[in-house]
Design an enzyme around this catalytic site. Structure first.
Site, short mmCIF file in Angstrom:
data_model
loop_
_atom_site.label_atom_id
_atom_site.label_comp_id
_atom_site.label_asym_id
_atom_site.label_seq_id
_atom_site.Cartn_x
_atom_site.Cartn_y
_atom_site.Cartn_z
N SER A 160 -24.13 -38.45 28.24
CA SER A 160 -23.71 -38.18 29.62
C SER A 160 -24.92 -38.34 30.53
CB SER A 160 -23.19 -36.74 29.74
OG SER A 160 -23.07 -36.38 31.10
N TYR A 169 -24.56 -27.96 27.81
CA TYR A 169 -24.03 -29.33 27.76
C TYR A 169 -25.17 -30.34 27.94
CZ TYR A 169 -20.79 -33.16 29.02
OH TYR A 169 -20.09 -34.35 29.08
P1 NDP Z 1 -11.48 -34.72 27.19
O1 NDP Z 1 -11.67 -33.25 27.38
O2 NDP Z 1 -10.49 -35.43 28.02
O3 NDP Z 1 -11.16 -35.01 25.65
C1 NDP Z 1 -11.98 -34.43 24.68
C2 NDP Z 1 -11.60 -34.98 23.34
O4 NDP Z 1 -12.49 -34.42 22.37
C3 NDP Z 1 -10.20 -34.63 22.93
O5 NDP Z 1 -9.65 -35.72 22.21
C4 NDP Z 1 -10.41 -33.44 22.00
O6 NDP Z 1 -9.43 -33.35 20.98
C5 NDP Z 1 -11.72 -33.82 21.36
N1 NDP Z 1 -12.43 -32.68 20.79
C6 NDP Z 1 -13.00 -31.64 21.43
N2 NDP Z 1 -13.59 -30.82 20.55
C7 NDP Z 1 -13.37 -31.35 19.33
C8 NDP Z 1 -13.72 -30.97 18.02
N3 NDP Z 1 -14.42 -29.85 17.79
N4 NDP Z 1 -13.34 -31.76 16.99
C9 NDP Z 1 -12.63 -32.92 17.21
N5 NDP Z 1 -12.26 -33.32 18.43
C10 NDP Z 1 -12.62 -32.54 19.47
O7 NDP Z 1 -12.94 -35.34 27.35
P2 NDP Z 1 -13.41 -36.77 27.90
O8 NDP Z 1 -12.55 -37.83 27.36
O9 NDP Z 1 -13.66 -36.63 29.33
O10 NDP Z 1 -14.86 -36.83 27.20
C11 NDP Z 1 -15.12 -37.56 26.02
C12 NDP Z 1 -16.63 -37.56 25.80
O11 NDP Z 1 -17.25 -38.13 26.94
C13 NDP Z 1 -17.23 -36.17 25.64
O12 NDP Z 1 -18.27 -36.21 24.70
C14 NDP Z 1 -17.78 -35.88 27.02
O13 NDP Z 1 -18.83 -34.95 26.97
C15 NDP Z 1 -18.24 -37.25 27.44
N6 NDP Z 1 -18.38 -37.41 28.87
C16 NDP Z 1 -17.30 -37.31 29.70
C17 NDP Z 1 -17.47 -37.47 31.06
C18 NDP Z 1 -16.35 -37.38 32.05
O14 NDP Z 1 -16.62 -37.47 33.25
N7 NDP Z 1 -15.10 -37.22 31.63
C19 NDP Z 1 -18.79 -37.76 31.63
C20 NDP Z 1 -19.84 -37.87 30.66
C21 NDP Z 1 -19.63 -37.70 29.34
P3 NDP Z 1 -8.12 -32.37 21.07
O15 NDP Z 1 -7.45 -32.67 22.37
O16 NDP Z 1 -7.33 -32.77 19.88
O17 NDP Z 1 -8.62 -30.98 21.00
#
Ligand code: NDP
Length: 245
Positions: free
Chosen positions: A144, A157
């Site tokens: 990020s 984070y």
């Molecule tokens: P979302 O919150 O939309 O989705 C998160 C995903 O991660 C879901 O599929 C969730 O699964 C899964 N997840 C969370 N915890 C676990 C776990 N312990 N084990 C397995 N799966 C897990 O997040 P984003 O799509 O926005 O983010 C994806 C990545 O991108 C993250 O690493 C985030 O930090 C990074 N990011 C996002 C940004 C943004 O602006 N959105 C900016 C910068 C980085 P489930 O629903 O099944 O629980």
């Protein structure tokens, strides 16, 4: 439509929604059989798998909390059995638990570090062995811009994402001779469930004046996983509409 079948597959952690789901679709479109990992979103993960299969690709849902003890071994072994050995690992699963540092509880510090950083390390450690033996592999860590730029209220984070960037560089150098690349992608503000609670003014600092789309992050991952990116390793590709420029 998908390229010819490959003898390894891709694992996308947290592939049930948001950026992870877009990455799973993009890699499948490049011909990778994809393991779509989820923690709680079983239905959503199945929907991503169904969509990939309907488009002529190959995918399976892989249940499991990446931060659980033994998860790295179990997830990769399960995927090897169901699809193929993992040749592309995308450490995308991520959580946040925001509070100013003085109010940040140990539990929220630990949960964010465990999920975003330690789990990515354990999965990478487990996956690179086979990649090295095959003299081919790709690891892409979803970091990020908060890993390089302050964001008050996100010390946990930020530490996890800065840690991912440091880990990416070091492991990249350790395995570079073996045909394995390790890179990070650092998104800025992407429209997903994770950012839906952000205040309306959050986009004011983004030169592009809009949020990014999950597909715009996925396109970078797809490139880094491709043969064309074989000479790119240890880098962090920023996808942020100019936010950190
Ligand atoms: P979302 O919150 O939309 O989705 C998160 C995903 O991660 C879901 O599929 C969730 O699964 C899964 N997840 C969370 N915890 C676990 C776990 N312990 N084990 C397995 N799966 C897990 O997040 P984003 O799509 O926005 O983010 C994806 C990545 O991108 C993250 O690493 C985030 O930090 C990074 N990011 C996002 C940004 C943004 O602006 N959105 C900016 C910068 C980085 P489930 O629903 O099944 O629980």
């Amino acid at each position: 439509m998908p390229e010819p079948a490959r003898d390894t597959c891709a694992l996308v952690t947290g592939g049930s929604r948001g950026i992870g789901a877009a990455i799973a679709r993009a890699l499948a479109a490049d011909g990778w059989p994809v393991g779509v990992n989820f923690r709680s979103g079983e239905e959503a993960a199945h929907a991503v798998v169904d969509e990939i299969v309907a488009a002529g690709g190959s995918a399976v849902p892989i249940a499991g909390d990446v931060a659980a003890p033994g998860a790295a071994e179990r997830l990769l072994a399960e995927l090897e059995q169901q699809l193929a050995p993992v040749g592309v690992l995308v450490n995308n699963a991520g959580v946040h638990a925001d509070a100013l540092a003085m109010q940040l509880e140990d539990e929220d510090w630990d949960r964010v570090i465990e999920t975003n950083l330690s789990a990515a390390f354990r999965l990478t450690r487990r996956a690179v062995g086979g990649m090295i033996r095959r003299r081919h592999g790709r690891v892409v860590n979803i970091a990020s811009v908060v890993g390089t730029k302050a964001n008050p209220g996100q010390a946990n984070y930020a530490a996890s994402k800065a840690g991912l960037i440091g880990m990416t560089k070091t492991i990249a150098v350790e395995v570079a001779r073996r045909g394995v690349t390790v890179n990070a992608v650092a998104p800025g503000f992407i429209a997903t469930d994770m950012t839906e609670d952000l205040a309306g003014g959050a986009l004011d600092d983004v030169p592009a004046r809009r949020a990014g789309r999950p597909e715009e992050v996925a396109a970078s991952v797809r490139f880094l996983a491709s043969d064309e990116a074989a000479y790119i390793t240890g880098t962090t590709l920023v996808v942020d509409g100019g936010l950190s420029a």
